[in-house]
Design an enzyme around this catalytic site. Structure first.
Site, PDB file in Angstrom:
ATOM      1  CG  ASP A  40      -0.044  -0.209   2.493  1.00 55.58           C
ATOM      2  OD1 ASP A  40       0.973  -0.203   2.540  1.00 55.58           O
ATOM      3  OD2 ASP A  40      -0.939  -0.279   3.531  1.00 55.58           O
ATOM      4  CD  GLU A  50      -0.147   0.676   7.332  1.00 50.36           C
ATOM      5  OE1 GLU A  50       0.099   0.518   6.177  1.00 50.36           O
ATOM      6  OE2 GLU A  50      -0.539  -0.474   8.195  1.00 50.36           O
TER       7      GLU A  50
END
Ligand code: GLP
Length: 263
Positions: free
Chosen positions: A140, A147
């Site tokens: 990702d 994140e």
């Protein structure tokens, strides 16, 4: 940004190890070379090659201080999936002249994780900042444990891991995402951006989408590694498989420009 495309994983690792060795050897300042390090599958070949050079007497780590990117919250050193364990098992235990006191890894068992992270930032600064930060990325696009949608100016701190990342990393935890810690201590994107140079390894088909976003997309918190587009000393070392989603022109551009640079 430089993008150095190598034929396969082994050649990517060899290129990255040679680059790191060149930088350590060229370091002439009156302070140790400060090297930032990642965990994951991507750097394993780099660690093997650096350790080989060290054992062969070609490269010394006696004047190197290391700072690791991240550590799972709640895993003690002796846990075989802690990043402390990973780093010693895959790298530090194989070096002949690395000083244990020069190894810095966030303590996942710290009573006060925020204080641990603040102290880490202070220690990096006290060492004169990071000369070269090696990293890897998640599918990702996460860099360290930053994140998607983590601030691009974030500093070292506690992070929640996404379900996606826990699923991807569950391969090391008996394929059970619930066994993957839900939080980690991690350097921030801002911490990485402060390094003089950043070298990110991207390998394999499963990273191709992230690679395209990071290299060709806009700077976006959606793909936190894309912040490197604003770094003046950023290099991506990758293999052919990771280039699968790049535009043909992008791919040709980097092959062309890097060929010239090697002349
Ligand atoms: C973890 C680490 C990252 C690493 C990523 C990719 O999530 N926190 O620092 O870059 O995994 O790992 P791999 O190289 O195994 O794909």
């Amino acid at each position: 940004m430089r993008v150095v495309i190598q034929d396969n994983y082994d050649k990517m690792c060899k290129w990255a190890a040679d680059y790191i060795a060149k930088k350590i050897k060229a370091h002439k300042e009156d302070r140790p070379f400060v090297l930032g390090l990642p965990t994951g599958s991507s750097p394993i070949g780099v660690y093997k090659e650096l350790a080989r050079m060290n054992q062969a007497g070609e490269l010394s780590f006696a004047n190197v201080i290391t700072f690791n990117m991240d550590e799972y919250l709640g895993l003690p050193h002796e846990h075989d999936q802690s990043y402390w364990y990973f780093m010693h098992d895959n790298f530090f235990n194989h070096l002949v002249d690395m000083k244990p006191e020069n190894i810095n890894i966030l303590n996942g068992m710290a009573e006060d994780p925020e204080a641990e992270c603040a102290a880490y930032e202070e220690k990096i600064a006290a060492c004169g900042g990071i000369d070269l930060f090696m990293g890897g990325i998640g599918v990702d696009g996460h860099l360290a444990f930053n994140e998607p949608f983590t601030s691009l100016t974030s500093r070292t701190g506690l992070r929640d891991l996404t379900t996606d990342t826990r699923i991807v990393n569950s391969r090391f935890f008996g394929n059970d995402p619930e066994k993957v810690p839900a939080q980690a201590l991690s350097v921030g994107i801002g911490t990485v951006m402060d390094a003089k140079e950043v070298l990110v390894l991207i390998s394999g088909h499963n990273k191709a989408r992230a690679m395209a976003a990071v290299v060709e997309g806009g700077v976006s918190q959606r793909w936190t590694c894309s912040a490197l587009q604003l770094h003046n000393g950023a290099i991506i070392a990758c293999d052919e498989e990771a280039c699968g989603e790049l535009m043909v022109d992008t791919y040709k551009y980097f092959l062309d420009i890097e060929r010239k640079e090697r002349l």
